[in-house]
Design a protein around this motif. Structure first.
Motif, mmCIF file in Angstrom:
data_model
loop_
_atom_site.group_PDB
_atom_site.id
_atom_site.type_symbol
_atom_site.label_atom_id
_atom_site.label_comp_id
_atom_site.label_asym_id
_atom_site.label_seq_id
_atom_site.Cartn_x
_atom_site.Cartn_y
_atom_site.Cartn_z
ATOM 1 N N PRO A 1 0.810 -1.226 0.000
ATOM 2 C CA PRO A 1 0.000 0.000 0.000
ATOM 3 C C PRO A 1 0.839 1.270 0.000
ATOM 4 O O PRO A 1 0.487 2.242 -0.682
ATOM 5 C CB PRO A 1 -0.846 -0.110 1.258
ATOM 6 N N LEU A 2 1.941 1.313 0.740
ATOM 7 C CA LEU A 2 2.746 2.530 0.813
ATOM 8 C C LEU A 2 3.418 2.822 -0.526
ATOM 9 O O LEU A 2 3.397 3.969 -1.006
ATOM 10 C CB LEU A 2 3.802 2.387 1.916
ATOM 11 N N ALA A 3 3.993 1.810 -1.152
ATOM 12 C CA ALA A 3 4.631 1.989 -2.466
ATOM 13 C C ALA A 3 3.588 2.417 -3.503
ATOM 14 O O ALA A 3 3.859 3.278 -4.353
ATOM 15 C CB ALA A 3 5.315 0.705 -2.902
ATOM 16 N N SER A 4 2.382 1.857 -3.414
ATOM 17 C CA SER A 4 1.317 2.225 -4.351
ATOM 18 C C SER A 4 0.921 3.666 -4.180
ATOM 19 O O SER A 4 0.665 4.386 -5.147
ATOM 20 C CB SER A 4 0.095 1.327 -4.142
ATOM 21 N N LEU A 5 0.865 4.133 -2.920
ATOM 22 C CA LEU A 5 0.509 5.524 -2.639
ATOM 23 C C LEU A 5 1.567 6.473 -3.190
ATOM 24 O O LEU A 5 1.245 7.502 -3.790
ATOM 25 C CB LEU A 5 0.352 5.718 -1.121
ATOM 26 N N VAL A 6 2.857 6.121 -3.020
ATOM 27 C CA VAL A 6 3.945 6.952 -3.539
ATOM 28 C C VAL A 6 3.888 6.991 -5.071
ATOM 29 O O VAL A 6 4.024 8.061 -5.675
ATOM 30 C CB VAL A 6 5.312 6.426 -3.047
ATOM 31 N N ILE A 7 3.670 5.852 -5.709
ATOM 32 C CA ILE A 7 3.592 5.810 -7.182
ATOM 33 C C ILE A 7 2.408 6.644 -7.669
ATOM 34 O O ILE A 7 2.543 7.421 -8.618
ATOM 35 C CB ILE A 7 3.499 4.356 -7.680
ATOM 36 N N ALA A 8 1.253 6.517 -7.014
ATOM 37 C CA ALA A 8 0.081 7.295 -7.417
ATOM 38 C C ALA A 8 0.352 8.783 -7.261
ATOM 39 O O ALA A 8 -0.038 9.597 -8.108
ATOM 40 C CB ALA A 8 -1.132 6.880 -6.587
ATOM 41 N N GLY A 9 1.050 9.171 -6.185
ATOM 42 C CA GLY A 9 1.383 10.580 -5.986
ATOM 43 C C GLY A 9 2.311 11.093 -7.064
ATOM 44 O O GLY A 9 2.144 12.209 -7.581
ATOM 45 N N LEU A 10 3.311 10.285 -7.440
ATOM 46 C CA LEU A 10 4.249 10.697 -8.495
ATOM 47 C C LEU A 10 3.545 10.826 -9.852
ATOM 48 O O LEU A 10 3.819 11.752 -10.625
ATOM 49 C CB LEU A 10 5.401 9.711 -8.588
ATOM 50 N N VAL A 11 2.652 9.896 -10.143
ATOM 51 C CA VAL A 11 1.895 9.964 -11.408
ATOM 52 C C VAL A 11 1.038 11.226 -11.423
ATOM 53 O O VAL A 11 0.985 11.953 -12.413
ATOM 54 C CB VAL A 11 1.037 8.696 -11.611
ATOM 55 N N GLY A 12 0.355 11.516 -10.301
ATOM 56 C CA GLY A 12 -0.462 12.733 -10.213
ATOM 57 C C GLY A 12 0.382 13.987 -10.375
ATOM 58 O O GLY A 12 -0.013 14.936 -11.050
ATOM 59 N N PHE A 13 1.575 14.005 -9.744
ATOM 60 C CA PHE A 13 2.471 15.149 -9.858
ATOM 61 C C PHE A 13 2.920 15.331 -11.314
ATOM 62 O O PHE A 13 2.939 16.439 -11.848
ATOM 63 C CB PHE A 13 3.690 14.944 -8.946
ATOM 64 N N GLY A 14 3.249 14.208 -11.999
ATOM 65 C CA GLY A 14 3.662 14.272 -13.410
ATOM 66 C C GLY A 14 2.551 14.797 -14.305
ATOM 67 O O GLY A 14 2.791 15.625 -15.192
ATOM 68 N N ILE A 15 1.334 14.356 -14.066
ATOM 69 C CA ILE A 15 0.197 14.851 -14.865
ATOM 70 C C ILE A 15 -0.004 16.332 -14.608
ATOM 71 O O ILE A 15 -0.269 17.109 -15.540
ATOM 72 C CB ILE A 15 -1.072 14.033 -14.559
ATOM 73 N N GLY A 16 0.137 16.733 -13.347
ATOM 74 C CA GLY A 16 0.010 18.161 -13.016
ATOM 75 C C GLY A 16 1.041 18.998 -13.735
ATOM 76 O O GLY A 16 0.742 20.088 -14.225
ATOM 77 N N LEU A 17 2.268 18.507 -13.825
ATOM 78 C CA LEU A 17 3.313 19.236 -14.549
ATOM 79 C C LEU A 17 2.980 19.348 -16.039
ATOM 80 O O LEU A 17 3.190 20.400 -16.660
ATOM 81 C CB LEU A 17 4.665 18.543 -14.375
ATOM 82 N N LEU A 18 2.487 18.267 -16.605
ATOM 83 C CA LEU A 18 2.138 18.286 -18.039
ATOM 84 C C LEU A 18 1.019 19.281 -18.325
ATOM 85 O O LEU A 18 1.062 20.029 -19.300
ATOM 86 C CB LEU A 18 1.724 16.880 -18.513
#
Length: 133
Positions: free
Chosen positions: A110-127
């Motif tokens: 769960p923790l690794a999944s939360l970090v990955i989801a946060g990074l994906v969201g951050f990347g989409i926000g940058l785009l």
């Protein structure tokens, strides 16, 4: 099927030949000329009948070709539909399998999944933010 114009034309042509030959033998220019005229009429009528037969034959062939082409198109459409249904079913199976795998990984880490989801969201926000400028 032989056109009636061909039959009557051939008969008229033969009759004209006979009349012309009899006129030639009898020395009658009138019968000879009339026979040649009937022979020419018969030949023309025969040719007209042949043209009608040829046109009828061509129309029948075109109809036959069109029927075969329509049948082949229906066969191909059926094959395409079968292929599309098969591809849809396989895609559904892969999607269900992938969803189960992701759910399993999220439940196990769960923790690794939360970090990955946060990074994906951050990347989409940058785009999104970069494309506005």
């Amino acid at each position: 099927m032989v056109d009636t114009d061909r039959i009557t034309g051939a008969a008229r042509e033969l009759g004209g030949k006979i009349q012309g030959a009899v006129g030639d033998l009898a020395g009658s220019h009138r019968d000879s000329a009339e026979g040649r005229f009937r022979e020419a009429q018969g030949a023309a009528e025969n040719v007209y009948g042949q043209a009608k037969d040829t046109a009828r034959h061509a129309a029948d062939q075109a109809q036959d070709y069109a029927g075969r082409a329509a049948g082949r198109a229906q066969d191909l459409a059926g094959e395409a539909q079968d292929y599309a249904e098969d591809a849809y079913e396989r895609g559904s199976q892969v999607l269900r399998r992938g969803t189960r795998q992701v759910s399993h990984q999220v439940a196990e880490y769960p923790l690794a999944s939360l970090v990955i989801a946060g990074l994906v969201g951050f990347g989409i926000g940058l785009l999104v933010n970069t494309s506005r400028d």
